[in-house]
Every structure is written in structure tokens, then in C-alpha cells.
Design a protein around this motif. Sequence first.
Motif, short mmCIF file in Angstrom:
data_model
loop_
_atom_site.label_atom_id
_atom_site.label_comp_id
_atom_site.label_asym_id
_atom_site.label_seq_id
_atom_site.Cartn_x
_atom_site.Cartn_y
_atom_site.Cartn_z
N ASP A 167 -10.02 -9.49 -1.37
CA ASP A 167 -9.17 -8.28 -1.29
C ASP A 167 -8.42 -8.15 0.02
O ASP A 167 -8.17 -7.03 0.49
N ARG A 168 -8.09 -9.26 0.65
CA ARG A 168 -7.29 -9.24 1.89
C ARG A 168 -7.92 -8.41 3.00
O ARG A 168 -7.25 -7.80 3.82
N LYS A 169 -9.27 -8.36 3.01
CA LYS A 169 -9.94 -7.56 4.04
C LYS A 169 -10.11 -8.37 5.31
O LYS A 169 -10.19 -9.60 5.27
N THR A 175 -8.30 -3.43 4.73
CA THR A 175 -7.26 -4.34 4.23
C THR A 175 -6.33 -4.70 5.38
O THR A 175 -5.93 -3.83 6.16
N GLY A 292 -6.51 0.46 2.75
CA GLY A 292 -5.21 0.17 3.35
C GLY A 292 -4.32 1.40 3.38
O GLY A 292 -3.30 1.42 4.07
N ARG A 307 -2.43 1.85 -1.07
CA ARG A 307 -2.96 0.77 -0.24
C ARG A 307 -1.89 -0.13 0.36
O ARG A 307 -2.04 -0.65 1.46
#
Length: 487
Positions: A167-169, A175, A292, A307
Motif C-alpha cells: 500500500d505504498r507505506k 502512505t 495519506g 488518500r
Amino acid sequence: MGKHSRPLEEPEIQGLVFSAYPRNVEGVYLFLQVADPARARRWLRGKVTELSYGSPIAPGPRQNLALSAPGLEVLGLDGASLASFPLELREGLREHDGAFRPRTLGDVGESAPSRWKWGGPAQPVVHVLLMLFDSEEGLPLLLEEQRRQFGGALREVYCRPTRSLPDRKEHFGFTDGLSQPRFQGQPGRGPADELVAAGEFILGYENEFSQQPASPVASDSPSARAHLPLAADGQRRDLGRNGSYLVVRELEQDVQLFWSTMCQFAGELPPEQAKREAIWLASKCVGRWPSGAPLALAPERDDPALREANSFDYSADPHGFQCPIGAHIRKANPRDSLEPDASASWKAVRRRRILRRGRSYGPPLAPFESEAVRQERGLMFVCLNTNIRRQFEFIQQSWLNNEKFDGSYEDQDPIVGDQTPDVGSVFTIPQHPLRRRLVGVPRFVQVRGGEYFFLPSRSALTFLSELAPVAVSERGPARHAPELAVS
Ligand code: HEM
């Protein structure tokens, strides 16, 4: 801005300028030292065609390559050409503890260069940075193949594998990679007012001062004439055009300390409430919620529908009641909120943007979880700009590390500021009727290595791979100590 800018020469520009290759979840940064200059030049010649250029269209493995100032020298670039590079690049991050650059960047205490794992003054000098990106299955093979190719010509100084978190964390659980400047000519660009001049990120194009950024030049030679365009002085050759400067910093994140500190600041509360409070405090520190969603648009609670939101400013929030003035994203990009007014602020901020291309390394550790033996994890911070001093270094020194930023009194960036060892820093959350102050915020992120690199264009790489072996006399006249007057 941009009236006279020319179209981007995409096939000349390394792909990292256009993308962080999010589809390639695995990446590796190989820090190399030239063992045999002639063989290294031959290797580089082969690499020119293997590297990625332009904006990526189809999925697949990607490679990009950058050189440090000592790397350019060892490949055979002459002294006059080297001297045309900016001072920051020539000095790099190899300074001793307490020197100007470590002090201004906050590389002190545990983050001091003498303690670095690579790139410090006591470690082998890095000449070449080879960046490889691929799928989980593909990367080990790609890496093996590369090691075979450069074996003997270059030796490995340090290798940092990275893997994108779900999840692009990033590791603290937020995020990342959401707000990026769009530059002129970039495919898929947004509305005109979001655009930043291409010359802020790519040499050879107009920048936010309606000027060509100063570009390094190569002395005239048949090979320079064959590969490089004429420089502005009409005599030498433009080595920088379609290139950029790359900042690499290994930033280790102490996730356990981050969340336990947030829980401490939350105070004595029932467990679930304490967690909610800790997430709220952490989001105030970042300026976005874990999803995000920016606090500027979602001040009360996280809203995953927002987000990706990036079209916001701080005009309705001059005092930071929604997003604190000291929050990481507000310090790193104050948008419209700098003195004297919004339009002047946007203009000033456009001259301080960077393209972030970093990747996370190490195993994830979920918020509130602990581990018996601490694992190494963090962010390989990578950014691109054409003026390291005015862009990356300014953000780090004068915004993130500045306690007096934008009218604040004593707030360090709680995420990456250089908090005073043992004492920590202060983070202020404006609130009615009374503001809340987090006192003693420790340093959650330590610097473990770093260097500045030149990301050459395809033509510049070809030229560099064809440099002639350095003759001693080409290094310039030997420096003599001044003779002492004999009385
Ligand atoms: C481990 C260290 C760091 C962490 C965990 C971190 C985390 C984050 C997060 C979660 C965001 C919000 C998502 C986004 O807009 O992409 C962000 C934004 C940003 N960060 Fe960092 N960051 C780190 C280091 C740095 C450093 C060293 C710099 C620059 C010197 C920096 C500059 C920025 C900028 C410019 C933004 C975008 C702000 C905006 O335009 O709204 N970050 N960071």
C-alpha cells in the motif's frame, strides 16, 4: 515561466527522473568503487544501452547509474572539467564530523558521518551507484548478472536491497510518495498551475528563475565533440545537459520508538483510546493521516477517500489548527503559507522542490508492535534536483531542521529533524483553548550513510565511457608548498 522552454529530450534522460518504478517492488542500490579504470570504462560502455531512459511504458527490469565526483575523476575526467561541477557535488558528503555540511544537515551525534556504514570519511570512497529495480522473481537474477559483469572492473563497497512495503507505506505506517512536483513536459502532467519548470530537475532546461541551471562542461576533445552539445561559452562541451544531481541518504527508522513515544504522549488512557490518540498525534507530526489523507482537508479523522489528495493549501489554516506549522509535510513544502502572501509563497516554494525517488528497506513492523531483537529498517532517501544547495540542502537545513520555521518558536521536524541528543525537541499542536506541546520528542530517524551523485544523460555516459586514460600531466601542475624566505 516556461515560455521559452524546449521539449524534453526523453531518450537522453535517465528514467529515474520520470518515475520511481512503483511496479518494480524490489530494488537494490549497489555502491561501487572502480578497481581498474580501463575495464570500468569498458563496462560503462556496455551499460549505456542497458540503462532505462525516458518515462517507462511497459513493465520490466530497470537500471540507472550515477557517479560521484571521485568516480568522475577516476574514470579520467580532467581537472578543469571536474572543477565545473558544483561545489556540493565535488565535496560530497565525505566530510568529517562537525564540518559545515554535517552540521547544517543535522548529521550529528549518532548520525555523524564517522558512524556511517558507507559514504563516511573513514570508509572506501564510492565511485559508482548502480540502481537495479525488478520484480521479486527477477531481481536476484538481475543482480547476479550485474555482479558477473562488473567483477574485476569494480568492487562492491556496499549493497542495500530494498523492498516496497504494501500500500505504498513507509515504515512508520503512512502512505508515501504522494506529493511530487510535476515538471514541464512530463507525460501525464496536471493543471498548469501545479507545474514546476523542468530546469529545477533536469539540466539544460529553463528553471524557476527563467534561467538555464549552471551545467558542468567538458574540455574540448574529439570525443566530447562527437557526443556532447556545445556549451553556453561556445568553446567547451555541455556535459550536464539532460542530466541531474542525485542525493542519496540511508535513513534508519526506529518504528518501535516512534509508536511507543506517541503512546507516551497520549497519556494514561484505555488501550483502544490510547491507540487512537497516538495515531492522531503521529498524523499531526506527519501532516497526513496513515491513509495519506491530508490534515488540511481531513482535520478531524482519517478519510481514505482523500488518500491521493494533493490539491490543497494552508490558506484556511494560517496558524496550524488543522495541520501544525511544524508537521513534516508543511515544513518540507509550505505551499502557500510563507510570508508575505500566497502568490509569493508558491513562487518561492517552486524554487525549493525536489523529486523524491526513495524506497523502503528492511522488514515491516506494524504500529504498536515490538520486536525482541531490533531489525534494521528505514528509507533509502533518494531525490533529484539541479541545485543541491538551493533545493535539498535548503529544505533539510532551513525548513526541516529550523526551529524558527515560519513563525514557530522551537519546533523541529518531528519525523526527520536533528533533535538534540538526550533532550529531544518540541512539537506544538495548536488547539483551542490551549495549544498542546510535545516536549522531548526524540530522534526517530538516524542517518547511516549518504553521498551526492551526478546522474548523466545517455550521451554524457557514452562520452565518459570513452575517456582516455589519465596521463599524470593532465591532472594539472603539481602543487608546491610556498618557498620559505631565507633571511
Ligand atoms: C525516514 C525519513 C522520512 C519519512 C518517514 C518521510 C515520510 C513522509 C511522508 C509520510 C510524507 C507524506 C506523503 C507524501 O506526500 O508523499 C512525506 C512527504 C514529503 N517529504 Fe518526507 N519523509 C522522510 C524524509 C524526508 C526528507 C529527508 C526530506 C527532504 C529533505 C523529505 C521531504 C518530503 C517532501 C518534500 C514531502 C512532500 C510534502 C508535500 O509536498 O506536501 N522527507 N514524507
